[in-house]
Motif scaffolding. Structure first.
Motif, PDB file in Angstrom:
ATOM      1  N   ILE A  80       0.860  -1.185   0.000  1.00 36.31           N
ATOM      2  CA  ILE A  80       0.000   0.000   0.000  1.00 36.31           C
ATOM      3  C   ILE A  80       0.891   1.228   0.000  1.00 36.31           C
ATOM      4  N   GLY A  81       0.842   1.978  -1.081  1.00 39.04           N
ATOM      5  CA  GLY A  81       1.668   3.171  -1.206  1.00 39.04           C
ATOM      6  C   GLY A  81       0.857   4.412  -1.532  1.00 39.04           C
ATOM      7  N   GLN A  82      -0.462   4.238  -1.735  1.00 42.55           N
ATOM      8  CA  GLN A  82      -1.314   5.367  -2.074  1.00 42.55           C
ATOM      9  C   GLN A  82      -2.609   5.302  -1.279  1.00 42.55           C
ATOM     10  N   LEU A  83      -3.317   6.422  -1.287  1.00 44.65           N
ATOM     11  CA  LEU A  83      -4.623   6.456  -0.643  1.00 44.65           C
ATOM     12  C   LEU A  83      -5.571   5.574  -1.445  1.00 44.65           C
ATOM     13  N   GLY A  84      -6.572   5.035  -0.788  1.00 46.47           N
ATOM     14  CA  GLY A  84      -7.542   4.213  -1.503  1.00 46.47           C
ATOM     15  C   GLY A  84      -8.045   3.067  -0.650  1.00 46.47           C
ATOM     16  N   THR A  85      -8.743   2.142  -1.317  1.00 48.26           N
ATOM     17  CA  THR A  85      -9.321   0.993  -0.636  1.00 48.26           C
ATOM     18  C   THR A  85      -8.593  -0.274  -1.071  1.00 48.26           C
ATOM     19  N   TYR A  86      -8.264  -1.112  -0.113  1.00 49.68           N
ATOM     20  CA  TYR A  86      -7.518  -2.337  -0.381  1.00 49.68           C
ATOM     21  C   TYR A  86      -8.172  -3.509   0.356  1.00 49.68           C
ATOM     22  N   GLU A  87      -7.875  -4.711  -0.094  1.00 47.53           N
ATOM     23  CA  GLU A  87      -8.364  -5.935   0.542  1.00 47.53           C
ATOM     24  C   GLU A  87      -7.243  -6.531   1.393  1.00 47.53           C
ATOM     25  N   ALA A  88      -7.594  -6.977   2.591  1.00 50.06           N
ATOM     26  CA  ALA A  88      -6.636  -7.651   3.461  1.00 50.06           C
ATOM     27  C   ALA A  88      -7.200  -9.014   3.829  1.00 50.06           C
ATOM     28  N   GLU A  89      -6.309  -9.955   4.020  1.00 49.90           N
ATOM     29  CA  GLU A  89      -6.695 -11.308   4.402  1.00 49.90           C
ATOM     30  C   GLU A  89      -6.139 -11.578   5.798  1.00 49.90           C
ATOM     31  N   ILE A  90      -7.017 -12.053   6.677  1.00 50.25           N
ATOM     32  CA  ILE A  90      -6.613 -12.309   8.054  1.00 50.25           C
ATOM     33  C   ILE A  90      -6.826 -13.779   8.354  1.00 50.25           C
ATOM     34  N   LEU A 102      -7.261 -16.414  10.913  1.00 52.78           N
ATOM     35  CA  LEU A 102      -7.623 -16.512  12.315  1.00 52.78           C
ATOM     36  C   LEU A 102      -7.362 -17.908  12.879  1.00 52.78           C
ATOM     37  N   HIS A 103      -7.383 -18.900  12.000  1.00 51.49           N
ATOM     38  CA  HIS A 103      -7.203 -20.309  12.382  1.00 51.49           C
ATOM     39  C   HIS A 103      -6.703 -21.006  11.136  1.00 51.49           C
ATOM     40  N   SER A 104      -6.198 -22.207  11.273  1.00 51.69           N
ATOM     41  CA  SER A 104      -5.677 -22.906  10.100  1.00 51.69           C
ATOM     42  C   SER A 104      -6.755 -23.141   9.050  1.00 51.69           C
ATOM     43  N   GLU A 105      -8.024 -23.154   9.456  1.00 51.12           N
ATOM     44  CA  GLU A 105      -9.116 -23.379   8.512  1.00 51.12           C
ATOM     45  C   GLU A 105     -10.031 -22.179   8.343  1.00 51.12           C
ATOM     46  N   VAL A 106      -9.777 -21.065   9.041  1.00 48.19           N
ATOM     47  CA  VAL A 106     -10.659 -19.901   9.006  1.00 48.19           C
ATOM     48  C   VAL A 106      -9.868 -18.670   8.582  1.00 48.19           C
ATOM     49  N   THR A 107     -10.324 -18.053   7.480  1.00 53.65           N
ATOM     50  CA  THR A 107      -9.695 -16.845   6.972  1.00 53.65           C
ATOM     51  C   THR A 107     -10.768 -15.801   6.713  1.00 53.65           C
ATOM     52  N   ALA A 108     -10.519 -14.569   7.142  1.00 48.77           N
ATOM     53  CA  ALA A 108     -11.478 -13.477   6.946  1.00 48.77           C
ATOM     54  C   ALA A 108     -10.910 -12.479   5.943  1.00 48.77           C
ATOM     55  N   GLN A 109     -11.798 -11.898   5.148  1.00 46.62           N
ATOM     56  CA  GLN A 109     -11.432 -10.845   4.192  1.00 46.62           C
ATOM     57  C   GLN A 109     -12.014  -9.532   4.704  1.00 46.62           C
ATOM     58  N   ILE A 110     -11.181  -8.491   4.786  1.00 46.22           N
ATOM     59  CA  ILE A 110     -11.686  -7.179   5.199  1.00 46.22           C
ATOM     60  C   ILE A 110     -11.171  -6.125   4.229  1.00 46.22           C
ATOM     61  N   LYS A 111     -11.880  -4.997   4.214  1.00 46.25           N
ATOM     62  CA  LYS A 111     -11.469  -3.856   3.396  1.00 46.25           C
ATOM     63  C   LYS A 111     -10.735  -2.854   4.290  1.00 46.25           C
ATOM     64  N   ILE A 112      -9.673  -2.316   3.724  1.00 45.08           N
ATOM     65  CA  ILE A 112      -8.893  -1.290   4.408  1.00 45.08           C
ATOM     66  C   ILE A 112      -8.994  -0.028   3.569  1.00 45.08           C
ATOM     67  N   GLN A 113      -9.391   1.048   4.207  1.00 45.03           N
ATOM     68  CA  GLN A 113      -9.466   2.316   3.493  1.00 45.03           C
ATOM     69  C   GLN A 113      -8.402   3.244   4.065  1.00 45.03           C
ATOM     70  N   VAL A 114      -7.445   3.632   3.215  1.00 43.08           N
ATOM     71  CA  VAL A 114      -6.373   4.517   3.636  1.00 43.08           C
ATOM     72  C   VAL A 114      -6.803   5.943   3.303  1.00 43.08           C
ATOM     73  N   ILE A 115      -6.855   6.776   4.345  1.00 41.47           N
ATOM     74  CA  ILE A 115      -7.311   8.159   4.187  1.00 41.47           C
ATOM     75  C   ILE A 115      -6.195   9.106   4.620  1.00 41.47           C
ATOM     76  N   PRO A 116      -6.220  10.348   4.127  1.00 44.49           N
ATOM     77  CA  PRO A 116      -5.189  11.312   4.550  1.00 44.49           C
ATOM     78  C   PRO A 116      -5.427  11.759   5.985  1.00 44.49           C
ATOM     79  N   SER A 117      -4.346  11.982   6.704  1.00 50.73           N
ATOM     80  CA  SER A 117      -4.504  12.445   8.097  1.00 50.73           C
ATOM     81  C   SER A 117      -4.407  13.950   8.185  1.00 50.73           C
TER      82      SER A 117
END
Length: 152
Positions: free
Chosen positions: A125-135, A137-152
């Protein structure tokens, strides 16, 4: 050819098995190395029952961990997007990068869940915008979340 001996391992041994496994080895290997080093014991019906009980407890523990991970996944997927504020320059490029530690802290702030940062996979991630992250949580459980990078 010598008869093989059945043993139950007390510790994980590479190329042989994990703790609690029933293995067959040469009598000399058992007599001269595994048993004197207390790495294994002779397999008897009582020992096999103990091993089976231990395996069942471990299986129950793993099921509980998986249930917990599924609940965490449901909580994480309720979030529309995690907001991460970064200092931005021209052309919407950010100074530095968004790290897995930043994502873990944003999750902690948003949901009060502690997520191990080593289980988080994010794109570069090098720019502002929306990205997908994979987390993971367990060897059989994975969650997908959105990350929104905003200017501070």
């Amino acid at each position: 050819m010598a008869k093989r001996v059945q043993l139950v391992l007390n510790q994980d041994i590479s190329k042989l098995g994990r703790s609690g496994d029933l293995v067959e080895v040469a009598p000399g290997y058992a007599r001269n190395y595994l048993i004197p080093q207390k790495l294994a014991i002779h397999a008897s019906p009582g020992i096999l029952k103990q091993v089976e009980r231990r395996r069942e407890k471990e299986r129950q523990r793993q099921l509980e961990l998986k249930e917990q991970a599924l609940q965490q996944k449901a909580t994480l997927e309720k979030i529309e997007a995690l907001l991460i504020a970064k200092q931005a320059g021209e052309n919407e490029s950010i100074f530095g990068t968004v790290t897995t530690q930043d994502v873990a802290e944003a999750i902690q702030a948003a949901t009060n869940l502690e997520v191990d940062r080593r289980g988080i996979t994010i794109p570069d991630i090098g720019q502002l915008g929306t990205y997908e992250a994979e987390i993971k949580l367990h060897s059989e459980v994975t969650a997908q979340i959105k990350i929104q990078v905003i200017p501070s």
